[in-house]
Write an enzyme that holds these catalytic residues in place. Structure first.
Site, PDB file in Angstrom:
ATOM      1  NE  ARG A   1      60.343  -6.985  66.542  1.00 21.00           N
ATOM      2  CZ  ARG A   1      60.822  -8.149  66.089  1.00 21.00           C
ATOM      3  NH1 ARG A   1      59.987  -9.119  65.735  1.00 21.00           N
ATOM      4  NH2 ARG A   1      62.107  -8.351  65.983  1.00 21.00           N
TER       5      ARG A   1
ATOM      6  CE  LYS B   1      69.839  -6.556  73.323  1.00 25.27           C
ATOM      7  NZ  LYS B   1      69.585  -7.493  72.211  1.00 25.27           N
TER       8      LYS B   1
HETATM    9  N1  BES Z   1      68.594  -3.772  69.381  1.00 23.89           N
HETATM   10  C1  BES Z   1      68.473  -5.144  69.060  1.00 23.89           C
HETATM   11  C2  BES Z   1      69.043  -5.501  67.699  1.00 23.89           C
HETATM   12  C3  BES Z   1      70.532  -5.298  67.514  1.00 23.89           C
HETATM   13  C4  BES Z   1      71.393  -6.366  67.667  1.00 23.89           C
HETATM   14  C5  BES Z   1      71.037  -4.083  67.155  1.00 23.89           C
HETATM   15  C6  BES Z   1      72.743  -6.201  67.492  1.00 23.89           C
HETATM   16  C7  BES Z   1      72.401  -3.910  66.967  1.00 23.89           C
HETATM   17  C8  BES Z   1      73.254  -4.975  67.142  1.00 23.89           C
HETATM   18  C9  BES Z   1      67.006  -5.561  69.083  1.00 23.89           C
HETATM   19  O1  BES Z   1      66.203  -4.871  69.965  1.00 23.89           O
HETATM   20  C10 BES Z   1      66.964  -6.995  69.485  1.00 23.89           C
HETATM   21  O2  BES Z   1      67.305  -7.272  70.596  1.00 23.89           O
HETATM   22  N2  BES Z   1      66.548  -7.861  68.576  1.00 23.89           N
HETATM   23  C11 BES Z   1      66.470  -9.241  68.835  1.00 23.89           C
HETATM   24  C12 BES Z   1      65.152  -9.735  68.305  1.00 23.89           C
HETATM   25  C13 BES Z   1      64.783 -11.112  68.756  1.00 23.89           C
HETATM   26  C14 BES Z   1      64.498 -11.130  70.223  1.00 23.89           C
HETATM   27  C15 BES Z   1      63.589 -11.562  67.974  1.00 23.89           C
HETATM   28  C16 BES Z   1      67.632  -9.928  68.123  1.00 23.89           C
HETATM   29  O3  BES Z   1      68.043  -9.465  67.058  1.00 23.89           O
HETATM   30  O4  BES Z   1      68.164 -10.889  68.679  1.00 23.89           O
HETATM   31 MN    MN Z   2      66.190  -5.706  71.902  1.00 24.55          MN
END
Ligand code: BES
Ligand code: MN
Ligand code: ZN
Length: 490
Positions: free
Chosen positions: A340, A266
């Site tokens: 997931r 990230k």
């Molecule tokens: N934990 C995150 C989602 C999240 C984002 C929770 C902001 C709380 C605040 C999740 O694991 C994630 O990183 N999701 C990605 C999915 C994508 C890679 C398909 C996302 O939402 O960008």
């Molecule tokens: Mn994630």
């Protein structure tokens, strides 16, 4: 754990009210009727409460609002807080009033002189919930908060009505503490230890370690945690308050104690917020605590997958293909879509082991749900209209925002992989829906299922009615209500 505001209950004592040196609160209706205790306080103050309700300003006062009468004559108190509540007030109005009272009192001892067990209980609940303060890492935190005394003509009834609500508050505080805790403190091991302590409350708690998870074949869960020095764990918490033969309700939580994104790292900005990526597991833990504390007459099993998503030399790579416990293979396109991967194995395990009457998973699963619904509503996905409606009703009764989202074959098709049974992402469009579709591939057709995407509601930047900024504990009240209304024997 953060302590609840101490609350005591006593029989109405007019001398004690007159001599109380903190603040005194009473209840009036929007029509300007004074409750019994309000009439007593009115007499002590030589008509101050009555003069207030007769004033022009009172017409603008709304249900749930609190007005402060400062330094009333005839009493030792520095203020009388007048709560405006209709006779048939909603749960939300009474809780809102309690929260406002808590704010008004500014740490001073509060004496709530009010009758009507249900209403007193809801006011107290609102106050206690809003009083939460995560001070575990403040070195200058004050030792103890002053408490609240409830004076009622039937204090035992008020106390009995408040008891189950205080159980919910305690569960919510546990959830909030877990979600607020930084990841260097709340490691997977520390998380599991805190859950194990709940066996004191009559919960059966088991911790499955990496060897056990390997034997079960939970490879998709394990592949998320393999880059971290903290060992992955699954914790199973059983509450057996119902009939011996009744299939349990299963609650499954995403417990990513920190989500760096893994090799699909990230960006730095805001990454610190990913300490809350165990929010689903936090809500499952807090709900189990509330159910145990109030000795719910229902069978409920809580399962959480605890992992840390870190990049390292042995982390999962984009492109890796992993076999899930179910046997389906997953091509990991993006290691940041890890929630997931954790949930699918725990959900499969929950169904294989418990054949639950219903299964609800909770997860801070997608950023996309925040784009869709903001911080007001959790995303609700379900394969069963009746089950889903029961949950939406429970959430609405408790004032917790929840909004149903669609599922469908066309979304599921976006998960097709060239080399495996599925990919772990479906692309940017409908990101929350394709995440839910992924999960549904691990739901047996006979299992009524709800997926709650709580990424927007688990932790917020500004205060809400019942919580200060930070972790909200969203879902503990709704899930407790669902159990109370639909699963308890009486
Ligand atoms: N934990 C995150 C989602 C999240 C984002 C929770 C902001 C709380 C605040 C999740 O694991 C994630 O990183 N999701 C990605 C999915 C994508 C890679 C398909 C996302 O939402 O960008
Ligand atoms: Mn994630
Ligand atoms: Zn995540």
């Amino acid at each position: 754990m953060t302590d609840l505001t101490p609350v005591s209950f006593a029989a109405t004592d007019i001398d004690a009210i007159a001599g109380h040196e903190g603040r005194v609160a009473v209840v009036v209706t929007p029509e300007g009727k004074l409750e019994l205790s309000a009439r007593r306080v009115n007499r002590l103050t030589k008509g101050a409460v009555q003069r207030f309700v007769d004033s022009d300003g009172f017409a603008k006062v709304k249900a749930g609002q609190v007005t402060t009468l400062a330094w009333p004559a005839g009493m030792a108190a520095q203020a009388v807080d007048v709560i405006c509540l209709p006779r048939n007030h909603s749960v939300e109005e009474a809780r809102k009033a309690g929260a406002a009272l808590g704010k008004a009192r500014g740490g001073k001892a509060l004496l709530l002189a009010a009758d009507g067990a249900r209403r007193v209980a809801e006011i107290v609940f609102g106050l206690v919930m809003r009083d939460y303060d995560f001070a575990a890492h403040k070195t200058d935190a004050e030792a103890s908060e002053t408490g609240v005394t409830v004076m009622a003509s039937k204090p035992d009834e008020a106390e009995a009505a408040a008891a189950p609500l205080l159980a919910i508050a305690e569960g919510t505080f546990m959830t909030r503490d877990l979600v607020n805790e930084p990841a260097n403190v709340l490691t997977t091991t520390e998380f599991a230890d805190r859950l194990s302590e709940m066996s004191e409350l009559g919960l059966e708690v088991e911790v499955l370690d990496e060897d056990a998870l390997e034997k079960l074949g939970m490879r998709t869960l394990l592949c998320v945690g393999q880059g971290s020095d903290s060992p992955s764990k699954v914790v199973v918490m059983q509450w057996k308050g119902g009939a011996d033969d009744a299939a349990p309700l299963a609650l499954v939580g995403k417990g990513v104690v920190f989500d760096t994104g893994g090799i699909s790292l990230k960006p730095a900005g805001g990454m610190e917020d990913m300490t809350m990526d165990m929010g689903g597991a936090g809500v499952v833990a807090g709900t189990m605590r509330a159910l145990a504390r109030r000795k719910a007459k229902a069978n409920v099993v809580g399962l959480v997958g605890l992992v840390e998503n870190m990049p390292s030399g042995n982390a999962t790579r984009p492109g890796d293909v992993i076999t899930s416990m179910k046997g389906d293979t997953v091509e990991v396109i993006n290691t940041d879509a890890e929630g997931r991967l954790v949930l699918c194995d725990v959900m499969w395990y929950a169904q294989e082991r418990f054949a639950p009457a219903g299964m609800i998973d909770l997860a801070t699963l997608t950023g996309a749900i925040i784009i869709g619904l903001g911080h007001e509503n959790a995303g609700v996905f379900s394969n069963d209209d009746g089950f889903c409606d029961a949950f939406l009703k429970a959430a609405s009764k408790e004032g917790e925002g929840a909004w149903r989202m669609p599922l469908g074959q066309a979304y599921d098709d976006l998960l097709k992989s060239r080399i495996a049974d599925m990919k772990n992402i479906g692309g940017r469009p409908a990101g929350s829906v394709t995440a839910a579709q992924f999960l549904q591939r691990f739901v047996k057709p006979e299992t009524p299922w709800i997926h709650l995407d709580i990424a927007g509601v688990a932790s917020v930047k500004s205060a809400t009615t019942l919580a200060p900024a930070g972790a909200t504990g969203w879902g503990v009240m709704a899930l407790n209500r669902l159990v109370a209304d639909g699963y308890e024997t009486d």
